[in-house]
Design a protein around this motif. Structure first.
Motif, mmCIF file in Angstrom:
data_model
loop_
_atom_site.group_PDB
_atom_site.id
_atom_site.type_symbol
_atom_site.label_atom_id
_atom_site.label_comp_id
_atom_site.label_asym_id
_atom_site.label_seq_id
_atom_site.Cartn_x
_atom_site.Cartn_y
_atom_site.Cartn_z
ATOM 1 N N GLN A 113 0.827 -1.201 0.000
ATOM 2 C CA GLN A 113 0.000 0.000 0.000
ATOM 3 C C GLN A 113 0.863 1.254 0.000
ATOM 4 O O GLN A 113 0.600 2.215 -0.751
ATOM 5 N N SER A 114 1.922 1.265 0.819
ATOM 6 C CA SER A 114 2.794 2.446 0.891
ATOM 7 C C SER A 114 3.557 2.679 -0.407
ATOM 8 O O SER A 114 3.883 3.817 -0.748
ATOM 9 N N LEU A 115 3.831 1.600 -1.135
ATOM 10 C CA LEU A 115 4.537 1.719 -2.410
ATOM 11 C C LEU A 115 3.590 2.008 -3.578
ATOM 12 O O LEU A 115 4.038 2.209 -4.706
ATOM 13 N N GLY A 116 2.285 1.996 -3.298
ATOM 14 C CA GLY A 116 1.298 2.260 -4.334
ATOM 15 C C GLY A 116 1.030 1.074 -5.241
ATOM 16 O O GLY A 116 0.559 1.246 -6.371
ATOM 17 N N PHE A 117 1.279 -0.151 -4.739
ATOM 18 C CA PHE A 117 1.148 -1.348 -5.574
ATOM 19 C C PHE A 117 0.092 -2.328 -5.068
ATOM 20 O O PHE A 117 0.069 -3.475 -5.484
ATOM 21 N N LEU A 118 -0.785 -1.903 -4.176
ATOM 22 C CA LEU A 118 -1.768 -2.817 -3.611
ATOM 23 C C LEU A 118 -3.035 -2.843 -4.457
ATOM 24 O O LEU A 118 -3.617 -1.802 -4.760
ATOM 25 N N THR A 119 -3.461 -4.046 -4.867
ATOM 26 C CA THR A 119 -4.732 -4.180 -5.571
ATOM 27 C C THR A 119 -5.830 -4.530 -4.574
ATOM 28 O O THR A 119 -5.583 -5.170 -3.563
ATOM 29 N N GLN A 120 -7.031 -4.121 -4.882
ATOM 30 C CA GLN A 120 -8.197 -4.527 -4.113
ATOM 31 C C GLN A 120 -8.917 -5.631 -4.886
ATOM 32 O O GLN A 120 -9.078 -5.545 -6.096
ATOM 33 N N PRO A 121 -9.353 -6.679 -4.203
ATOM 34 C CA PRO A 121 -9.943 -7.820 -4.899
ATOM 35 C C PRO A 121 -11.314 -7.507 -5.474
ATOM 36 O O PRO A 121 -12.010 -6.593 -5.012
ATOM 37 N N LEU A 122 -11.706 -8.287 -6.474
ATOM 38 C CA LEU A 122 -13.049 -8.190 -7.025
ATOM 39 C C LEU A 122 -14.040 -8.881 -6.099
ATOM 40 O O LEU A 122 -13.682 -9.782 -5.338
ATOM 41 N N GLN A 123 -15.276 -8.475 -6.171
ATOM 42 C CA GLN A 123 -16.333 -9.145 -5.440
ATOM 43 C C GLN A 123 -16.737 -10.421 -6.177
ATOM 44 O O GLN A 123 -16.558 -10.545 -7.388
ATOM 45 N N THR A 124 -17.302 -11.372 -5.448
ATOM 46 C CA THR A 124 -17.740 -12.622 -6.065
ATOM 47 C C THR A 124 -18.704 -12.363 -7.211
ATOM 48 O O THR A 124 -18.659 -13.024 -8.255
ATOM 49 N N SER A 125 -19.567 -11.366 -7.048
ATOM 50 C CA SER A 125 -20.562 -11.057 -8.076
ATOM 51 C C SER A 125 -19.933 -10.527 -9.359
ATOM 52 O O SER A 125 -20.595 -10.500 -10.403
ATOM 53 N N ASP A 126 -18.682 -10.125 -9.293
ATOM 54 C CA ASP A 126 -18.004 -9.615 -10.487
ATOM 55 C C ASP A 126 -17.512 -10.733 -11.396
ATOM 56 O O ASP A 126 -17.089 -10.471 -12.521
ATOM 57 N N TYR A 127 -17.541 -11.981 -10.894
ATOM 58 C CA TYR A 127 -17.035 -13.128 -11.664
ATOM 59 C C TYR A 127 -18.172 -13.850 -12.384
ATOM 60 O O TYR A 127 -19.330 -13.844 -11.943
#
Length: 503
Positions: A113-127
């Motif tokens: 997060q501090s390096l600006g490289f953190l992804t947030q996961p998709l929700q189950t409904s997005d799949y």
């Protein structure tokens, strides 16, 4: 020692009698004597063996604590070990570590997060979420809910403690029928969903069966709750680059396998380290961060004198699982041409009637779109199924996967534009991947924790000259990148404390 002499004599005897030979190891080609190597050795305070996350974390610690006369020697042509990111055009895939396990409780979450490289996961409904049988029929999705409930329950420390003396899989076997028989899913699929749960556990352990892993070892692991599927947006090797940025380039040597470590031969207590490139280093301390699979395979050839018998026994009583990946990519997602959602495909086997050469596919319980790239699919293959896959040609593996996907989905799956598979077991510097584990037999033989594997080894002068780090030395976070990183830092600080004591 008699058994070891026989083990060393067996390959040449097989070659002489039957024409059978083992593949040559890179370290088998070095020549010279101790005196030859020591006379030209470069003096170092510390030699770090292995440039995975543990080794890099240790080197970063040395650099930040005024120990500049240290060198890291990595056998392969890249740094990171089992953190290995592959890029091909706009495609980014991970050959090894992929997720930040445990979400925000993991120190790597905050770092990414501090390096600006953190992804947030998709929700189950997005799949595009599907449950199918291997024959292409729809499977009752309630079976997945049962497997998920049992998996999460057996991950709890309050539950695992009850299986300290048995195989970890007994927890699942005890609980699955109770959940399933409560009418949550169709009776004719019960065995298939239990097998699915088994494959799920093997994806975490890399073993052949869930009864391999000691319940005591599983209980030691610190679980920070359900994984949130956070990833490094620019690849997990962003961590490798972050650690490497603190280390001067001259202090790192890649493509430099360590072949010999003479740890109790020098009259003043130094350690002589010899590489496959015929370089030699005379060090006060050596920190070994190599994969435990490599150590199990090569410790007799690597260390002179041999490691103490108790440490050899500890190595014999721990194993390294193998979890390989198969990855396929297309220009467009063929499974959902309208919404182009990522796919989450779960597969159960009600029948085991695949041709023998395709039996490795029984080890795949899901295909998942990776790194939020909707045109990619990835599956894990573990244990003996992975070894079977590794010994096949890439073309065979790809064709098996395509025919399997066509059968399961009932769709016309086109030829992929990208295909990759890992072969961690065949890598002589790894001999496995992902997760070390203490088997039930190892626990019964006396290895009841990882602590003895992290204990330094002293020479005849009483100096702790050999130190250890790596995921297999972490008692509570083994099999994780953060566990490897912590072990490297801990070992480095232990060496620094020893320096203050003896020098």
């Amino acid at each position: 020692m008699r058994l070891e002499r026989l083990r060393l004599l067996l390959p040449p005897l097989l070659t002489l009698l039957f024409g059978i030979s083992e593949a040559s190891h890179p370290c088998d080609q070095i020549s010279g004597s101790y005196n030859d190597w020591s006379s030209n050795a470069i003096s170092k305070e510390v030699v770090v063996v292995g440039g995975g996350i543990a080794g890099l974390a240790a080197m970063k610690t040395f650099m930040e604590n005024q120990v500049p006369n240290a060198v890291l020697l990595e056998a392969q042509d890249y740094l990171g070990g089992r953190v290995k990111t592959h890029r091909e055009g706009s495609i980014l895939v991970e050959d090894g570590a992929e997720w930040i396990n445990g979400g925000s409780s993991n120190r790597l979450y905050g770092l990414a997060q501090s390096l600006g490289f953190l992804t947030q996961p998709l929700q189950t409904s997005d799949y595009d979420w599907r449950t199918k049988t291997s024959e292409g029929d729809d499977a009752n999705a309630a079976g997945y809910d049962v497997a998920n409930e049992v998996f999460n329950e057996c991950e709890e420390d309050s539950v695992k403690i009850n299986y300290r003396e048995t195989g970890y899989g007994q927890c699942y076997l005890d609980r699955f029928p109770n959940w399933y028989d409560n009418g949550l899913t169709s009776p004719d699929e019960k065995a298939a969903w239990e097998n699915y749960l088994h494959m799920w556990v093997l994806k975490d352990t890399g073993t052949n069966t869930w009864m391999d892993v000691s319940g005591r070892d599983a209980d030691h692991f610190t679980d920070w709750g359900e994984d949130k599927w956070n990833q490094w947006s620019q690849g997990f090797d962003a961590l490798t680059n972050h650690l490497k940025s603190s280390i001067p380039q001259n202090n790192i040597k890649t493509s430099t396998p360590v072949c010999k470590i003479f740890w109790d031969s020098d009259p003043v207590g130094k350690v002589l380290v010899v590489t496959a490139t015929q370089e030699a280093y005379l060090a006060d301390y050596v920190l070994v961060t190599a994969s435990v699979g490599h150590l199990k395979d090569r410790h007799f050839q690597l260390f002179d004198p041999p490691l103490p018998s108790n440490y050899q026994n500890n190595l014999n009583n721990i194993e390294l699982g193998v979890a390989d990946k198969v990855q396929l990519g297309w220009q467009e997602p063929w499974w959902d041409t309208t919404q182009k959602k990522p796919l989450n495909l779960h597969i159960i086997f009600k029948n085991f009637n695949l041709p023998a050469e395709q039996s490795w596919l029984y080890g795949i319980m899901e295909f998942l779109s990776i790194h939020q790239q909707t045109n990619m699919l990835q599956a894990f293959v573990t244990g003996d199924k992975a070894r079977q896959m590794e010994n096949m040609s890439s073309e065979e593996v790809k064709e098996h996967l395509l025919s399997h996907l066509r059968r399961v989905t009932g769709q016309d799956v086109p030829e992929p534009t990208l295909f990759r598979r890992t072969q961690w077991e065949k890598n002589v510097w790894m001999k496995g991947s992902y997760n070390s584990y203490i088997p039930v037999t190892g626990d019964a033989a006396g290895l009841t924790s990882r602590e003895p594997l992290a204990k330094p080894i002293s020479n005849s002068q009483g100096v702790k000259v050999i130190h250890w780090a790596g995921e297999h030395t972490s008692n509570t976070r083994y099999g994780t990148v953060d566990g490897a990183m912590d072990s490297g830092e801990t070992a480095a600080f232990a060496i620094i404390d020893d320096m203050d004591t003896y020098y």
